[in-house]
Scaffold this active site. Structure first.
Site, short mmCIF file in Angstrom:
data_model
loop_
_atom_site.label_atom_id
_atom_site.label_comp_id
_atom_site.label_asym_id
_atom_site.label_seq_id
_atom_site.Cartn_x
_atom_site.Cartn_y
_atom_site.Cartn_z
N ARG A 39 0.81 -1.26 0.05
CA ARG A 39 0.12 0.00 0.02
C ARG A 39 0.78 1.10 -0.16
O ARG A 39 0.27 2.05 -0.37
CB ARG A 39 -1.13 -0.10 0.76
CG ARG A 39 -1.91 0.97 1.32
CD ARG A 39 -2.80 0.74 2.19
NE ARG A 39 -4.09 1.61 2.45
CZ ARG A 39 -4.04 2.77 3.55
NH1 ARG A 39 -3.14 3.45 3.96
NH2 ARG A 39 -5.58 3.87 3.14
N ILE A 65 -7.60 7.64 -1.10
CA ILE A 65 -7.33 6.64 -1.02
C ILE A 65 -8.30 5.41 0.04
O ILE A 65 -7.52 6.50 1.29
CB ILE A 65 -5.96 5.31 -0.93
CG1 ILE A 65 -5.75 3.99 -1.16
CG2 ILE A 65 -5.19 6.10 0.24
CD1 ILE A 65 -4.92 3.66 -1.03
N SER A 66 -9.04 4.71 -0.16
CA SER A 66 -10.15 5.20 1.21
C SER A 66 -9.39 3.95 2.05
O SER A 66 -8.00 3.25 1.80
CB SER A 66 -11.54 3.83 0.51
OG SER A 66 -12.05 4.15 -0.04
N GLN A 67 -10.20 4.07 3.68
CA GLN A 67 -9.43 3.00 4.55
C GLN A 67 -9.32 1.51 4.62
O GLN A 67 -10.29 0.66 3.36
CB GLN A 67 -10.37 3.46 5.33
CG GLN A 67 -10.07 3.92 7.61
CD GLN A 67 -10.61 3.84 8.01
OE1 GLN A 67 -12.13 3.97 7.71
NE2 GLN A 67 -10.99 3.34 9.33
#
Ligand code: SAH
Length: 218
Positions: A39, A65-67
């Site tokens: 990531r 960017i999402s959790q």
């Protein structure tokens, strides 16, 4: 997936996976994918030290960017076995694209922001991810050429299900979409049953708006 060996990130990533597991993520293929995809390469360099926190992060152009826990939840809901064709709307950083590529046979991803797409494509190439096709277009119209899809994931919040996406969903296929206002939505799973869609509310979420013909005006 081939990626540079960076031990300090590997440890942090392992801890994130354990945290997600403690938080209730059960699907081992999803946990394995999160353990494999680096990531930190999908977030801006200045954010790298926070890449393995369970939080959303800015990726430029006002997008986020999402959790990881939201990605994990969404991916569990898709129940992928590795044989599916999946359509993703909102490539963004392409982190979720890489996770989907590890979990499905083929991924078709659509992004309306040229800069984000121009960063995403070489990154996935660098990571040797080969089962992804990219499109620079309004994703609210889907990607008709390769329809129907066994799964569709919309990574931006919509006022309603864009009709083209409903049309491009295979029988029994699942469409994940945050539905609500521009500020707050409910992550919703829609399952195709004949001519109908079954709706199931999952969890309140906050995504950036889905902009386009079948979404919000820009
Ligand atoms: N899953 C991505 C989320 C990125 S944010 C990630 O984890 O990085 C949502 C993305 O949806 C943004 O990149 C935005 O540009 C894109 N988007 C918004 N409306 C869109 C549309 N109609 N078609 C394609 N992409 C869209």
């Amino acid at each position: 997936m081939a990626h540079p060996v960076e031990p300090e990130f590997r440890g942090a990533r392992r801890r994130l996976v354990e945290q997600l597991q403690d938080g209730g993520v059960r699907d081992l293929s999803v946990l394995r994918a999160i353990d494999q995809v680096p990531r930190h390469l999908f977030v801006p360099p200045a954010m790298r030290h926070r890449a393995y926190e369970d939080s959303s992060l800015p990726i430029g152009g006002g997008q986020t960017i999402s959790q990881p826990s939201v990605h994990a939840r969404a991916l569990e809901l898709l129940q992928l076995t590795g044989r599916e064709r999946v359509l993703e709307i909102g490539t963004g950083s392409a982190y979720q694209t890489a996770l989907l590529a590890a979990l499905a046979a083929q991924v078709f991803t659509v992004e309306r922001n040229r800069d984000l797409l121009d960063r995403a494509r070489p990154l996935l190439q660098q990571l040797d991810v080969r089962n992804v096709s990219f499109s620079f277009a309004d994703g609210t119209l889907g990607w008709r050429e390769y329809a129907p899809y066994d799964g569709i994931v919309v990574s931006a919040g919509a006022p309603h299900v864009p009709p083209s996406l409903a049309d491009q969903l295979a029988e029994g296929g699942r469409l994940l979409i945050p539905l609500g206002t521009r500020e707050e939505q409910m992550l919703t799973v829609c399952t195709r049953r004949g001519t109908q869609l079954d709706f199931r509310d999952i969890v309140p979420v906050r995504f950036v708006p889905l902009i386009g013909a079948g979404g919000w005006p820009s």
